[in-house]
Design a protein around this motif. Structure first.
Motif, PDB file in Angstrom:
ATOM      1  N   PRO A 124      -3.197   9.538   4.437  1.00 11.61           N
ATOM      2  CA  PRO A 124      -1.777   9.211   4.596  1.00 11.61           C
ATOM      3  C   PRO A 124      -0.907  10.429   4.311  1.00 11.61           C
ATOM      4  N   VAL A 125       0.251  10.471   4.948  1.00  8.92           N
ATOM      5  CA  VAL A 125       1.212  11.545   4.710  1.00  8.92           C
ATOM      6  C   VAL A 125       2.389  10.924   3.945  1.00  8.92           C
ATOM      7  N   VAL A 126       2.660  11.478   2.767  1.00  7.91           N
ATOM      8  CA  VAL A 126       3.743  10.967   1.922  1.00  7.91           C
ATOM      9  C   VAL A 126       4.810  12.050   1.826  1.00  7.91           C
ATOM     10  N   LEU A 170       3.466   7.723   6.087  1.00  8.73           N
ATOM     11  CA  LEU A 170       2.972   7.632   7.450  1.00  8.73           C
ATOM     12  C   LEU A 170       1.453   7.500   7.397  1.00  8.73           C
ATOM     13  N   LEU A 171       0.932   6.453   8.017  1.00  7.30           N
ATOM     14  CA  LEU A 171      -0.502   6.177   7.987  1.00  7.30           C
ATOM     15  C   LEU A 171      -1.102   6.470   9.356  1.00  7.30           C
ATOM     16  N   PRO A 172      -1.757   7.626   9.491  1.00  5.64           N
ATOM     17  CA  PRO A 172      -2.363   7.960  10.786  1.00  5.64           C
ATOM     18  C   PRO A 172      -3.610   7.104  11.037  1.00  5.64           C
ATOM     19  N   TYR A 182       0.836  -1.196   0.000  1.00  8.10           N
ATOM     20  CA  TYR A 182       0.000   0.000   0.000  1.00  8.10           C
ATOM     21  C   TYR A 182       0.876   1.254   0.000  1.00  8.10           C
ATOM     22  N   GLY A 183       1.908   1.266   0.839  1.00  5.95           N
ATOM     23  CA  GLY A 183       2.822   2.403   0.874  1.00  5.95           C
ATOM     24  C   GLY A 183       3.517   2.614  -0.465  1.00  5.95           C
ATOM     25  N   GLU A 184       3.940   1.528  -1.109  1.00  8.79           N
ATOM     26  CA  GLU A 184       4.576   1.642  -2.432  1.00  8.79           C
ATOM     27  C   GLU A 184       3.592   2.182  -3.460  1.00  8.79           C
ATOM     28  N   ASP A 185       2.334   1.756  -3.390  1.00 10.43           N
ATOM     29  CA  ASP A 185       1.322   2.287  -4.311  1.00 10.43           C
ATOM     30  C   ASP A 185       1.171   3.795  -4.135  1.00 10.43           C
ATOM     31  N   LEU A 186       1.141   4.250  -2.875  1.00 16.46           N
ATOM     32  CA  LEU A 186       1.042   5.691  -2.612  1.00 16.46           C
ATOM     33  C   LEU A 186       2.290   6.420  -3.092  1.00 16.46           C
TER      34      LEU A 186
END
Length: 120
Positions: free
Chosen positions: A111-113, A104-106, A10-14
């Motif tokens: 999300p904060v990228v 960062l996923l609050p 998911y982080g890589e997708d973002l």
């Protein structure tokens, strides 16, 4: 797929979306060089080749994602970049850069990228 792997994906997708949004072209994801490891994202930024490490964290559970780039990890990324260049015919005219994208996923909210260029 386990929860940790799903979180990383998911982080890589973002991260991919963020890189494309600033005009970069994604050339490869999860590119492996034998036992040396894996590059999360290989991209092109104008004439530069960008090797991009992505670190994803949930808020307050672990260290901030941008703090996860250790000296050992930096050396591994340099080695992986050299491996990519060897297999792709050498460096482009704009050179090579190693970037870090921290996600960062609050618990609540978007999300904060964060994209840090040239971290190595």
């Amino acid at each position: 797929m386990n929860a940790t792997r799903a979180l990383g994906r998911y982080g890589e997708d973002l991260a991919v979306r963020a890189l494309i949004a600033v005009g970069m072209t994604v050339l490869a994801r999860n590119w492996r060089c034998g036992r040396a490891g894996e590059i999360d994202i290989v991209a092109r930024d104008a004439d530069a080749l960008v090797v991009c490490e992505v670190k994803t964290r949930r808020t307050s559970l672990f260290e901030h994602p941008m703090a996860a780039l250790t000296p050992v990890k930096k050396e591994r990324l340099r080695h992986l970049a050299a491996c990519w260049l060897e297999r792709s015919g050498g460096p482009p005219s704009g050179g090579v850069r190693i970037d870090l994208v921290g996600v960062l996923l609050p618990r609540r909210g978007a999300p904060v990228v964060e994209h840090a260029r040239g971290v190595v």
